[in-house]
Design an enzyme around this catalytic site. Structure first.
Site, PDB file in Angstrom:
ATOM      1  CB  ILE A 157      -0.968  -0.010   1.212  1.00  0.00           C
ATOM      2  CG1 ILE A 157      -1.930  -1.193   1.096  1.00  0.00           C
ATOM      3  CG2 ILE A 157      -1.741   1.311   1.299  1.00  0.00           C
ATOM      4  CD1 ILE A 157      -2.773  -1.463   2.336  1.00  0.00           C
ATOM      5  CB  THR A 234      -5.821   4.239   5.465  1.00  0.00           C
ATOM      6  OG1 THR A 234      -4.539   4.087   4.849  1.00  0.00           O
ATOM      7  CG2 THR A 234      -6.407   5.584   5.088  1.00  0.00           C
ATOM      8  NE  ARG A 236      -5.971  -3.922  11.037  1.00  0.00           N
ATOM      9  CZ  ARG A 236      -6.326  -3.932   9.753  1.00  0.00           C
ATOM     10  NH1 ARG A 236      -6.527  -2.801   9.099  1.00  0.00           N
ATOM     11  NH2 ARG A 236      -6.490  -5.082   9.121  1.00  0.00           N
ATOM     12  CG  ASP A 260     -10.703   3.799   6.326  1.00  0.00           C
ATOM     13  OD1 ASP A 260     -11.879   4.190   6.197  1.00  0.00           O
ATOM     14  OD2 ASP A 260     -10.326   2.645   6.030  1.00  0.00           O
ATOM     15  CD  GLU A 265     -11.484  -0.167  13.104  1.00  0.00           C
ATOM     16  OE1 GLU A 265     -10.823   0.823  12.764  1.00  0.00           O
ATOM     17  OE2 GLU A 265     -11.694  -1.132  12.359  1.00  0.00           O
ATOM     18  CG  HIS A 297     -11.667  -0.566   8.672  1.00  0.00           C
ATOM     19  ND1 HIS A 297     -11.014  -1.056   9.789  1.00  0.00           N
ATOM     20  CD2 HIS A 297     -10.990  -1.055   7.601  1.00  0.00           C
ATOM     21  CE1 HIS A 297     -10.004  -1.823   9.393  1.00  0.00           C
ATOM     22  NE2 HIS A 297      -9.975  -1.834   8.065  1.00  0.00           N
ATOM     23  CD  GLN A 298     -15.618   4.971   2.945  1.00  0.00           C
ATOM     24  OE1 GLN A 298     -16.437   5.462   3.694  1.00  0.00           O
ATOM     25  NE2 GLN A 298     -15.624   5.184   1.636  1.00  0.00           N
ATOM     26  CB  ALA A 299      -9.142   2.293   3.064  1.00  0.00           C
ATOM     27  CG  PHE A 300     -11.858  -3.129   2.820  1.00  0.00           C
ATOM     28  CD1 PHE A 300     -12.307  -2.384   3.887  1.00  0.00           C
ATOM     29  CD2 PHE A 300     -12.680  -4.145   2.333  1.00  0.00           C
ATOM     30  CE1 PHE A 300     -13.552  -2.642   4.468  1.00  0.00           C
ATOM     31  CE2 PHE A 300     -13.919  -4.405   2.905  1.00  0.00           C
ATOM     32  CZ  PHE A 300     -14.341  -3.650   3.986  1.00  0.00           C
TER      33      PHE A 300
HETATM   34  P1  NAI Z   1       2.646  -5.019   3.562  1.00  0.00           P
HETATM   35  O1  NAI Z   1       2.996  -6.189   4.420  1.00  0.00           O
HETATM   36  O2  NAI Z   1       2.774  -5.131   2.082  1.00  0.00           O
HETATM   37  O3  NAI Z   1       3.504  -3.734   4.023  1.00  0.00           O
HETATM   38  C1  NAI Z   1       3.714  -3.369   5.346  1.00  0.00           C
HETATM   39  C2  NAI Z   1       5.085  -2.710   5.410  1.00  0.00           C
HETATM   40  O4  NAI Z   1       5.267  -2.202   6.739  1.00  0.00           O
HETATM   41  C3  NAI Z   1       6.244  -3.673   5.141  1.00  0.00           C
HETATM   42  O5  NAI Z   1       7.102  -3.145   4.137  1.00  0.00           O
HETATM   43  C4  NAI Z   1       6.944  -3.785   6.489  1.00  0.00           C
HETATM   44  O6  NAI Z   1       8.370  -3.973   6.359  1.00  0.00           O
HETATM   45  C5  NAI Z   1       6.625  -2.419   7.067  1.00  0.00           C
HETATM   46  N1  NAI Z   1       6.832  -2.355   8.514  1.00  0.00           N
HETATM   47  C6  NAI Z   1       6.825  -3.347   9.434  1.00  0.00           C
HETATM   48  N2  NAI Z   1       7.118  -2.848  10.658  1.00  0.00           N
HETATM   49  C7  NAI Z   1       7.330  -1.519  10.492  1.00  0.00           C
HETATM   50  C8  NAI Z   1       7.678  -0.464  11.378  1.00  0.00           C
HETATM   51  N3  NAI Z   1       7.889  -0.696  12.685  1.00  0.00           N
HETATM   52  N4  NAI Z   1       7.797   0.780  10.879  1.00  0.00           N
HETATM   53  C9  NAI Z   1       7.608   1.020   9.563  1.00  0.00           C
HETATM   54  N5  NAI Z   1       7.289   0.057   8.673  1.00  0.00           N
HETATM   55  C10 NAI Z   1       7.137  -1.200   9.145  1.00  0.00           C
HETATM   56  O7  NAI Z   1       1.151  -4.622   3.995  1.00  0.00           O
HETATM   57  P2  NAI Z   1       0.104  -3.739   3.177  1.00  0.00           P
HETATM   58  O8  NAI Z   1      -0.730  -4.643   2.337  1.00  0.00           O
HETATM   59  O9  NAI Z   1       0.806  -2.601   2.544  1.00  0.00           O
HETATM   60  O10 NAI Z   1      -0.841  -3.225   4.373  1.00  0.00           O
HETATM   61  C11 NAI Z   1      -0.343  -2.358   5.389  1.00  0.00           C
HETATM   62  C12 NAI Z   1      -1.375  -2.264   6.500  1.00  0.00           C
HETATM   63  O11 NAI Z   1      -2.535  -1.585   6.026  1.00  0.00           O
HETATM   64  C13 NAI Z   1      -1.916  -3.637   6.985  1.00  0.00           C
HETATM   65  O12 NAI Z   1      -1.084  -4.198   7.990  1.00  0.00           O
HETATM   66  C14 NAI Z   1      -3.278  -3.296   7.507  1.00  0.00           C
HETATM   67  O13 NAI Z   1      -3.185  -3.063   8.902  1.00  0.00           O
HETATM   68  C15 NAI Z   1      -3.653  -1.990   6.791  1.00  0.00           C
HETATM   69  N6  NAI Z   1      -4.797  -2.170   5.895  1.00  0.00           N
HETATM   70  C16 NAI Z   1      -5.894  -1.348   6.052  1.00  0.00           C
HETATM   71  C17 NAI Z   1      -7.001  -1.473   5.230  1.00  0.00           C
HETATM   72  C18 NAI Z   1      -8.195  -0.576   5.337  1.00  0.00           C
HETATM   73  O14 NAI Z   1      -9.258  -0.891   4.760  1.00  0.00           O
HETATM   74  N7  NAI Z   1      -8.127   0.544   6.034  1.00  0.00           N
HETATM   75  C19 NAI Z   1      -7.049  -2.544   4.205  1.00  0.00           C
HETATM   76  C20 NAI Z   1      -5.825  -3.300   4.075  1.00  0.00           C
HETATM   77  C21 NAI Z   1      -4.754  -3.126   4.908  1.00  0.00           C
END
Ligand code: NAI
Length: 336
Positions: A157, A234, A236, A260, A265, A297-300
């Site tokens: 993301i 967006t 957690r 988001d 929540e 929580h609608q980003a997805f």
């Molecule tokens: P991803 O696993 O591709 O990327 C997460 C990145 O965060 C990785 O590059 C990781 O190395 C990095 N990371 C880990 N610990 C860290 C730290 N202490 N400081 C900085 N970076 C760190 O995951 P993706 O798909 O990009 O999703 C990220 C987050 O977005 C998910 O964990 C989820 O909580 C949230 N999310 C929210 C949604 C929504 O609808 N609002 C939908 C999908 C995901």
């Protein structure tokens, strides 16, 4: 396979049923509206698989009830897994699968929607114009070109956000323990967190929630940021300490907030509470600021993302049925 699906909404039913039909798997679904908790976990008795979403509780006591009822697979229909006690699942012989990176664009584009709306006060202009108020005071924005965007977490993301924001002509900074060459190729520069706080006009969070990242944005982080900073979350809710955020907004140190997700929540989001009195005073306070924009929580929530989530969830369940290993398992090592 028999699958008990918790926190079901009408759209879950539609997309999961379509994916199941398309894959000709005919897994047997029980759609349950309640959230998964200690009270509702017994509903899954006799179901080999449980399908859960972001606010379903999968702590040790819930997993113990599921294991005692014969559940062997928890198929998360989301990317984040902060709500699962992976060590307990491992000990109890429950495999956990998730849907990684189903549509990073969906979340990234919503992130940018929050940035643009807050900057140009679209949320306030919408209400004003409907009231016949065409005055512009209070709606002043800034050009994004040349501004600095700090991205915490440059995974799927975060990279998409970097790509979009560099398209606007922004300078992009990143912090991530794992550096990504694509981020650098896009012109992004990795810095430490302190420099990211100090230099960014916009800070946006895209890292997972875990013990290291809980309250990543707290009073000290806000103190280090630019006056008037825009903070977007967006990721957690608990990545941000909400009380510190409110203090920052009241003092004017924080100029804009787009959320988001919210720490508490699970008591609010995904339900129509418009006939009820909101009991969460911290959330209610957040809603009073004109420079705060909250979505539930609608980003997805795009057609593309829901299709991808449903297909991958079915793939996880089918693979597990076939050889005991889902397509996208979560291993206990991720706890490290
Ligand atoms: P991803 O696993 O591709 O990327 C997460 C990145 O965060 C990785 O590059 C990781 O190395 C990095 N990371 C880990 N610990 C860290 C730290 N202490 N400081 C900085 N970076 C760190 O995951 P993706 O798909 O990009 O999703 C990220 C987050 O977005 C998910 O964990 C989820 O909580 C949230 N999310 C929210 C949604 C929504 O609808 N609002 C939908 C999908 C995901």
């Amino acid at each position: 396979m028999k699958v008990a699906i918790f926190s079901t909404k009408p759209y879950d039913r539609t997309f999961l049923t379509a994916a199941n039909d398309a894959a000709l798997n005919r897994h047997e679904f029980l759609f349950l509206e309640p959230r998964l908790s200690r009270d509702t976990a017994p509903l899954a008795r006799g179901f080999m698989a449980v399908c859960a979403f972001v606010n379903d509780m999968l702590d040790r006591p819930v997993l113990e009830i599921l294991a005692a009822g014969g559940t062997k697979l928890v198929a998360l229909r989301c990317a984040g897994f902060n709500n699962v006690d992976l060590a307990a699942a491992h000990e109890l012989g429950i495999t956990v699968a998730r849907v990684p990176g189903y549509s990073p664009e969906a979340v990234a584009e919503h992130t940018v929607a929050l940035i643009l709306s807050l900057n140009r006060n679209v949320h306030r202009a919408y209400a004003r114009v409907r009231e016949g108020n065409f005055a512009l005071d209070g709606l002043l924005g800034f050009d994004l070109k040349g501004r600095t965007v700090g991205i915490v977490g440059t995974g799927s993301i975060g990279i998409c956000v970097a790509r979009i924001m560099s398209g606007f002509g922004c300078r992009v900074l990143g912090f991530d323990p794992r550096q990504d060459t694509e981020f650098i190729r896009l012109g992004g520069r990795y810095v430490d967190l302190d420099e990211l706080w100090r230099q960014s006009d916009i800070v946006t969070l895209h890292c997972p929630l875990n013990p290291q990242t809980r309250h990543l944005i707290d009073a000290a982080a806000i103190r280090a940021m630019k006056t008037g900073v825009m903070i977007i979350n967006t990721g957690r809710g608990a990545l941000v300490e909400t009380r510190a955020l409110i203090r920052g907004l009241k003092s004017g140190k924080v100029g804009y907030v787009g959320l988001d997700v919210y720490e508490e929540e699970s008591d609010l989001f995904f339900e129509n509470l418009s006939e009820q009195i909101i009991q969460d005073d911290i959330f209610a306070r957040l809603l009073t600021f004109p420079n705060v924009l909250i979505t539930g929580h609608q980003a997805f929530f795009t057609q593309d993302a829901l299709t991808a989530i449903a297909e991958t969830t079915i793939e996880n369940i089918s693979q597990f049925e076939l050889d005991g290993r889902p397509a996208h398992p979560l291993s206990v090592e991720l706890l490290a």
